[in-house]
Design an enzyme around this catalytic site. Structure first.
Site: not given
Length: 756
Positions: A367, A681
């Site tokens: 992340h 995506c």
């Protein structure tokens, strides 16, 4: 009985006095070696300093020929001194000339000495030189003498690190501390960054080395150790998910170290010998790091980071510091160097000062890397050794294209990279010129190039990049960077700002996707999961906690009043989950209608295709939702059974392999067949070669980081989609599973002058 600690204490006192005197560097070194020899009743004391060319140069001596200073030299690994430097281990010999590594330097006149004690001069585990004492008589030096010499070496290491010896270095030569170093890792995000090192968890520099009261320092050490153990026990007693799994294993290792009697005994011994408690921690930490770095066992070397973190915690407790807030003092061209870090931690740094990120750990789908990509900075990952070799303020180059870094680069290399940055800037100018041009292929096929976002700081890039809209807004990032659960009003405010910034362009909000590796420290009472990636996360979690989903849906509905609202559900596995979510949405619409709230003009509900189970219900899925978004990162890891966070598997399987491309084509074909819009995506969309592949497979909408839109649009302008479609028809069917598809796509582009 002789007080074994008296000698080291007297020596430390004398060294403290010498460090306080206003002396020239050479005179200070000469006085230090003289006092060490006198204290240890040694006939020789010599200091060798490691240069950047891997040569150990004699910098000071008491007892050897004075004219040999700055002339006598040994290569790293040569002779006893070179062996100590290479191994970072002391040598204690009663007959030095009998040792197989002994090398005779006639210019020094040391052949008459038998006994030899040499210790490495260490700082942060790095060897900066070697300190030696010698005697004519054959003798074994005592443990307290070894300890005294190691402590003196620590003082000298700080002199070297402070740059005091730089003026003694001959022109054209540099000390090893300033030696250029290059490391090869993995490219996590493209780009070139030139700047200066900012260590994410900077080493605490101990400046107060000598104690005035050993009993008081012992009390401080015991108190800090007690507090450290209590803090670790407290964290281990917590049951929230942030301290389960690998996190818990690290804490267990911390507890093991914190209670290790050997470590504590060495700390106490250093304090009794005259060091402050924090200097004792620094000395023992540096000694252990040097030894563990030379071990071949990868498990033991990995445990070194656990030990470093523990020792730094102890240092912070002793020095009364919380975690350093370095953001305020950042250079204007900061490159963050870290073992690992969270997405929220990166966002703590002022965005306008960031030029790059270097990680020793992590994967391309971590992340923090996703956030760095959104910020638009180059990232090199898996760069082992970067933290220990870096100092705050070091010049550094991050080559995100190749996954390499260059510490303290030489001027010609720096100039070459500066030119490369200027060239990239010219390319970015070209991309900016493309910003307002339509996203159309060479043969007239239109493609929607959308951007991924997740925070308010991303919004200006919507206009700057020329994106057709926001194809994925990760709503969970707002939750991940907050210290407490965001209130409904805060959520509504963010969603309204996003829609305002979009100015009518479509925005797809993904409902909160937490769980797995997305940890909210304030989200309590989550059970430990053996395999969190396949566990209670995303839509599974929010359907079981409907209050969480209802609050978010209500905030989104209110923020989108008078506009279209596009909602996407993450981690859908069965169609009943879509039906359950739709029921919650309908209830919230009815509730707001009852109180006359301004509602969206239309509401479109989509599903994220990440779970392979949906591949066997594609037509039903396409009919149950208004649109589908392919989450290529998770879908790839599940299809290939390859954990996206496992560094050993990071490059094992190719995302452009025939099997995975066939999966993606199935999804695109189902969308066309059912007249359901499909967007992809994920990482695949953001690189020109894989974006080209997606277009050839039938995707007409792809979403990526803002920085990727320019390069992908430039590729698209030269792409003959018809030819590429035919290429896939020929190469994906039949016995094509083992074709090197990436190489074939590269050749396709090269033959047609398509920029990748």
């Amino acid at each position: 009985m002789r007080d074994m600690a008296a000698g080291p204490r007297v020596l430390l006192k004398r060294l403290r006095e010498l460090m306080a005197e206003a002396l020239a560097p050479q005179e200070r070194l000469d006085r230090i070696v003289h006092d060490i020899a006198q204290n240890m009743v040694a006939e020789v004391c010599s200091l060798y300093v490691l240069r950047a060319d891997s040569v150990l140069e004699l910098y000071a001596t008491e007892g050897l020929k004075r004219e040999s200073v700055h002339l006598a030299q040994l290569r790293l690994g040569q002779g006893l001194v070179g062996t100590i430097a290479a191994s970072a281990r002391a040598l204690n010999l009663s007959e030095a000339q009998q040792h197989p590594a002994f090398a005779y330097l006639p210019e020094t006149g040391e052949e008459i000495y038998s006994s030899f004690l040499g210790v490495p001069v260490l700082r942060a585990g790095r060897t900066l030189g070697v300190l030696v004492v010698q005697n004519r008589t054959k003798r074994q030096y005592r443990d307290d003498e070894v300890e005294a010499l190691e402590t003196a070496a620590m003082v000298i290491a700080e002199m070297i690190a402070a740059g005091e010896l730089a003026h003694l270095t001959r022109p054209g030569l540099e000390l090893d501390l300033r030696r250029p170093a290059s490391f090869t890792g993995i490219s996590f995000n493209d780009g070139i960054g030139l700047g200066h090192v900012v260590l994410h968890e900077p080493r605490i520099v101990v400046t107060n080395l000598f104690n005035e009261d050993s009993d008081e320092e012992m009390r401080r050490l015991e108190q800090a150790l007690g507090s450290l153990r209590l803090s670790i026990d407290d964290m281990l007693s917590r049951r929230d998910v942030a301290f389960e799994g690998e996190h818990r294993a690290v804490l267990e290792a911390y507890r093991m170290f914190a209670n290790d009697q050997g470590w504590v005994r060495r700390l106490e011994e250093a304090v009794r010998n005259g060091l402050t408690a924090e200097a004792a921690v620094e000395k023992v930490q540096s000694d252990m790091r040097a030894r563990m770095l030379h071990m071949t066992d990868p498990y033991l070397r990995e445990r070194m980071s656990d030990f470093d973190d523990l020792a730094n915690r102890l240092l912070r407790m002793l020095m009364g510091r919380g975690p350093d807030d370095v953001a305020a003092a950042l250079p204007k061209d900061a490159i963050i160097v870290a073992r690992s870090m969270g997405a929220a931690e990166l966002l703590d740094y002022p965005r306008e000062k960031l030029r790059g990120l270097v990680l020793e750990d992590g994967t391309v789908t971590s992340h923090v890397v996703i956030v760095a990509r959104a910020v638009g900075i180059p990232v090199a990952g898996q760069v082992k050794g970067a933290v220990s070799m870096s100092e705050n303020g070091d010049a550094i180059i991050v080559d995100g294209d190749e996954g390499t870094i260059h510490l303290r680069p030489q001027s010609d290399l720096e100039a070459a990279y500066a030119e490369k940055v200027r060239f990239r800037a010219r390319r970015q100018e070209l991309y900016r010129e493309l910003r307002n041009k339509p996203s159309v292929s060479r043969d007239g096929v239109g493609i929607d190039l959308m951007m991924n976002a997740g925070l308010a700081v991303d919004l200006p890039q919507l206009a700057e990049s020329g994106a057709a809209g926001i194809g994925l807004f990760r709503t969970e990032l707002q939750f991940m960077v907050a210290s407490t659960f965001p209130r409904a009003e805060a959520q509504e405010g963010l969603y309204r700002d996003v829609l305002d910034a979009a100015k009518g362009k479509p925005v797809t909000f993904r409902t909160i996707d937490i769980g797995g590796d997305k940890i909210l420290p304030y989200f309590k009472n989550l059970a430990h999961e053996e395999n969190p990636a396949l566990g209670w996360r995303a839509i599974r979690l929010t359907l079981d906690r409907p209050g969480l989903l209802r609050t978010q849906i209500r905030a989104l509905l209110k923020a989108a009043g008078g506009r279209e609202l596009r909602l996407m559900l993450p981690m859908v596995t069965v169609l009943s989950e879509v039906a359950q979510a739709r029921e919650i949405i309908d209830k919230e619409v009815r509730h707001l209608s009852r109180f006359a709230h301004h509602l969206p003009t239309s509401l479109k509900l989509g599903a994220m295709l990440e779970v392979p189970a949906l591949l066997w219900q594609l037509d039903e899925l396409m009919k149950a939702v208004d649109f589908v978004s392919v989450g290529s990162n998770d879908l790839f890891q599940f299809v290939m059974a390859a954990d996206r966070g496992n560094t050993q598997l990071a490059d094992r399987f190719d995302t452009l392999s025939v099997p995975f491309l066939r999966v993606l084509k199935q999804v695109a074909d189902a969308g066309i067949r059912n007249h359901t819009p499909v967007t992809l995506c994920g990482e695949l969309a953001g690189r020109p070669i894989s974006a080209m592949a997606l277009i050839g497979l039938g995707y007409r909408s792809i979403s990526m980081s803002p920085a990727s839109i320019g390069p992908v649009k430039a590729m698209l302008a030269e792409l003959p989609v018809g030819e590429l479609t035919k290429f896939f028809e020929e190469n994906l069917a039949g016995h094509a599973a083992n074709l090197p598809m990436r190489a074939l796509l590269q050749a396709f582009a090269d033959d047609r002058g398509i920029p990748l």
